[in-house]
Design an enzyme around this catalytic site. Structure first.
Site, PDB file in Angstrom:
ATOM      1  CE  LYS A  17      33.172  21.048 -38.609  1.00 54.17           C
ATOM      2  NZ  LYS A  17      33.715  20.154 -39.594  1.00 54.17           N
ATOM      3  CB  CYS A  18      29.301  28.118 -43.605  1.00 52.46           C
ATOM      4  SG  CYS A  18      28.136  29.377 -44.174  1.00 52.46           S
ATOM      5  N   GLY A  19      27.132  26.628 -45.448  1.00 54.49           N
ATOM      6  CA  GLY A  19      26.671  26.454 -46.820  1.00 54.49           C
ATOM      7  C   GLY A  19      27.460  27.297 -47.814  1.00 54.49           C
ATOM      8  CG  PHE A  20      27.358  31.279 -47.915  1.00 53.08           C
ATOM      9  CD1 PHE A  20      26.742  31.352 -49.157  1.00 53.08           C
ATOM     10  CD2 PHE A  20      26.666  31.749 -46.812  1.00 53.08           C
ATOM     11  CE1 PHE A  20      25.459  31.878 -49.300  1.00 53.08           C
ATOM     12  CE2 PHE A  20      25.386  32.276 -46.941  1.00 53.08           C
ATOM     13  CZ  PHE A  20      24.778  32.335 -48.185  1.00 53.08           C
ATOM     14  CB  THR A  21      32.314  26.169 -46.520  1.00 54.59           C
ATOM     15  OG1 THR A  21      31.851  26.514 -45.209  1.00 54.59           O
ATOM     16  CG2 THR A  21      33.749  25.721 -46.446  1.00 54.59           C
TER      17      THR A  21
END
Length: 160
Positions: free
Chosen positions: A34-38
């Site tokens: 659930k990360c912007g980098f996912t």
């Protein structure tokens, strides 16, 4: 010490001896769903597919220490990665990468390849480490470094 002198449990709870990856170039990443980098999962899988038959393995280590962005169970993490990004590279049980409970594998990686200005702590999800075929740590990469950016270094390490 060889960077791969550790064991870690995979998502299925099996104890994996990381020494089995000696002789390969190993890309280690602390991941989160659930990360912007996912979306980097897609690039990591592309790198894995492009290089796995040449001697590269990608190892994903989910971590919930940064903004609680990996809250799921092992089953939920595995399903998410497979369904959304087609991940086939090895994924491990959720671990800590910083602090007193940090997995020894990551403690060693941080000691061997400190971050900017010598910092040891991992700052965020999707920090990456490249390990040479002989088990020595080659380099650490920031979370924003895309998997595609690593292709030149992977190619170099495969040629060594």
């Amino acid at each position: 010490m060889n960077a791969l002198d550790f064991n870690a449990k995979n998502l299925q709870g099996q104890d994996i001896d990381l020494k089995q990856y000696l002789g390969q170039v190993v890309l280690v990443v602390n991941t989160a769903s659930k990360c912007g980098f996912t979306p980097q999962y897609q690039g990591l899988e592309q790198v894995y597919q492009q290089f796995k038959d040449k001697g590269v393995v990608v190892l994903g280590f989910p971590c919930n220490q940064f903004g609680h962005q990996e809250p799921g169970t092992a089953d939920e993490i595995g399903s998410f990665c497979e369904k959304n990004y087609g991940v086939t590279f090895p994924l491990f049980e959720k671990i800590d990468v910083n602090g007193d409970a940090a997995h020894p594998f990551f403690t060693n990686l941080k000691n061997e390849a400190p971050g900017l200005m010598g910092t040891k702590a991992i700052k965020w999800n999707f920090t990456k480490f490249l390990i040479k075929k002989d088990g020595t740590v080659f380099r650490r990469y920031a979370p924003q470094t895309t998997p595609a950016y690593l292709i030149a270094d992977l190619t170099q390490l495969l040629a060594e």
